[in-house]
Design a protein around this motif. Structure first.
Motif, short mmCIF file in Angstrom:
data_model
loop_
_atom_site.label_atom_id
_atom_site.label_comp_id
_atom_site.label_asym_id
_atom_site.label_seq_id
_atom_site.Cartn_x
_atom_site.Cartn_y
_atom_site.Cartn_z
N HIS A 50 -18.18 -82.93 6.99
CA HIS A 50 -17.71 -84.30 7.14
C HIS A 50 -16.32 -84.48 6.50
O HIS A 50 -16.05 -85.48 5.84
CB HIS A 50 -18.70 -85.29 6.52
N LYS A 54 -16.31 -88.61 5.82
CA LYS A 54 -17.38 -88.78 4.85
C LYS A 54 -17.16 -88.00 3.56
O LYS A 54 -17.50 -88.48 2.47
CB LYS A 54 -18.72 -88.35 5.47
N LYS A 57 -14.50 -89.72 1.42
CA LYS A 57 -14.99 -91.06 1.09
C LYS A 57 -16.15 -91.02 0.11
O LYS A 57 -16.49 -92.04 -0.50
CB LYS A 57 -15.43 -91.78 2.37
N SER A 58 -16.77 -89.87 -0.04
CA SER A 58 -17.87 -89.72 -1.00
C SER A 58 -17.39 -89.13 -2.32
O SER A 58 -17.81 -89.58 -3.39
CB SER A 58 -18.97 -88.83 -0.42
N SER A 80 -21.05 -94.14 6.01
CA SER A 80 -19.69 -93.84 5.55
C SER A 80 -19.64 -92.74 4.52
O SER A 80 -18.54 -92.27 4.18
CB SER A 80 -19.06 -95.12 4.95
N HIS A 81 -20.79 -92.33 3.99
CA HIS A 81 -20.81 -91.34 2.91
C HIS A 81 -21.74 -90.19 3.26
O HIS A 81 -22.57 -90.29 4.16
CB HIS A 81 -21.27 -92.00 1.60
N LEU A 82 -21.59 -89.11 2.52
CA LEU A 82 -22.47 -87.96 2.69
C LEU A 82 -23.88 -88.30 2.24
O LEU A 82 -24.08 -89.12 1.33
CB LEU A 82 -21.96 -86.78 1.86
#
Length: 347
Positions: A50, A54, A57-58, A80-82
């Motif tokens: 990702h 992702k 963003k994580s 939106s995140h892992l």
């Protein structure tokens, strides 16, 4: 890198109509099949880790905003995140790989540092043994001043029942030549390390072998390192259970404590992975300072994230953190002992 989507609106997987980029029926991306190798490779890597959105963003909020990932996960912002478990597995693999490599590098450095010392001891041993060979033939009925307390006794051979014409024989009752040489050099004779830990003879024998044999020690350490990821994975739910007990008035479900625990451990592993890489670039004299800095950051991170998640006062959060650290340290020591003994038995 820009993706190339098919102009046809039929899904190649299920045959349904694809209104946009993804099939509304099975979720497959309507991407062009005939792409060059670079597009295919980057798309595969980006899809797995990702990287496109992702991953960063994580990772960024995981470092900069303690507790935010847990809050957004239970607020429904999950796409939106892992996934927390996937992120933990990936980061833990990275950390234990770097940890193992760093441990091997440190052991190699210690061995190289000890090599000149061992060579010096061997040289002293050889010189001492040569000197004692020259001193092993003293005159009869006399004691050489160099013998240093060694006993030479002249026995009458007629009393020993011998018919030879020789008058007597010298009997040497002192220490061996090698021991005498070592004592002269001021070095105690080396003996295998004996371990007496008050346990079963089998375990004591295995422990003594590991402590005295370099090959067994190396195999034991490598096998012990291989069990650490499993041990930490088992400790995760226990860490969450302790959190639930110290925050029993928070009205949160166990799974919420578990997700928070996963995020905390992910940060710790990723942060120390970065410190290991930094430590390789800095002088060895700064190793202790780097470790101290890492410990302080981890303490602050857990405290700050607990305040953001559980919304307790400052002093109440410190009290909960102290209880959490104490109980978790006991569990960590107990599980480490179990893994140590189990690894020893399987050697």
């Amino acid at each position: 890198m820009k993706k190339h989507y098919r102009s046809d609106k039929n899904c190649l997987n299920c045959g349904a109509v694809v209104p946009d980029k993804f099939c509304t029926n099975c979720g497959q991306e309507n991407i062009e099949l005939k792409e060059d190798f670079v597009h295919v490779a980057l798309h595969s890597i980006g899809h797995y880790f990702h990287f496109e959105s992702k991953f960063f963003k994580s990772i960024v909020p995981l470092f900069t905003k303690p507790g935010l990932l847990t809050q957004e996960y239970f607020a429904g912002k999950r796409a939106s995140h892992l996934n927390p478990i996937s992120m933990y597995i990936f980061i833990s693999i990275l950390f234990f790989f770097l940890f193992t490599v760093n441990s091997n590098v440190n052991r190699k450095g210690i061995i190289e540092d000890k090599a000149p010392e061992q060579k010096t001891v061997v040289q002293v041993d050889v010189a001492a043994q040569t000197n004692t060979e020259e001193e092993k033939t003293p005159a009869l009925n006399t004691t050489s001043p160099k013998a240093g307390g060694h006993t030479y006794t002249v026995l009458d051979k007629t009393k020993m029942g011998s018919t030879d014409n020789q008058e007597g024989v010298v009997v040497y009752t002192g220490p061996s030549a090698q021991e005498a040489g070592i004592e002269k050099a001021g070095i105690a004779p080396e003996s295998p390390l004996e371990i007496n830990v008050g346990v079963s003879p089998t375990l004591q024998e295995k422990l003594s072998k590991v402590m005295n044999d370099d090959l067994s020690s190396e195999l034991f350490i490598n096998k012990l390192w291989s069990h650490l990821p499993k041990m930490m994975f088992i400790l995760l739910p226990l860490f969450a259970f302790i959190l639930m007990l110290v925050n029993r008035n928070s009205k949160k479900y166990y799974v919420e404590h578990l997700i928070y625990s996963i995020h905390v451990h992910s940060f710790i592993f990723l942060f120390f992975s970065a410190l290991i890489l930094i430590g390789w670039l800095l002088p060895d004299s700064l190793t202790d300072w780097i470790s101290l800095f890492g410990l302080l950051v981890v303490v602050w991170y857990i405290y700050r994230s607990m305040r953001n998640i559980y919304r307790s006062t400052r002093w109440r959060t410190i009290y909960k953190f102290f209880v959490l650290s104490l109980v978790y340290s006991i569990l960590l020591a107990a599980s480490g002992t179990i893994v140590f003994v189990a690894t020893l038995y399987t050697m």
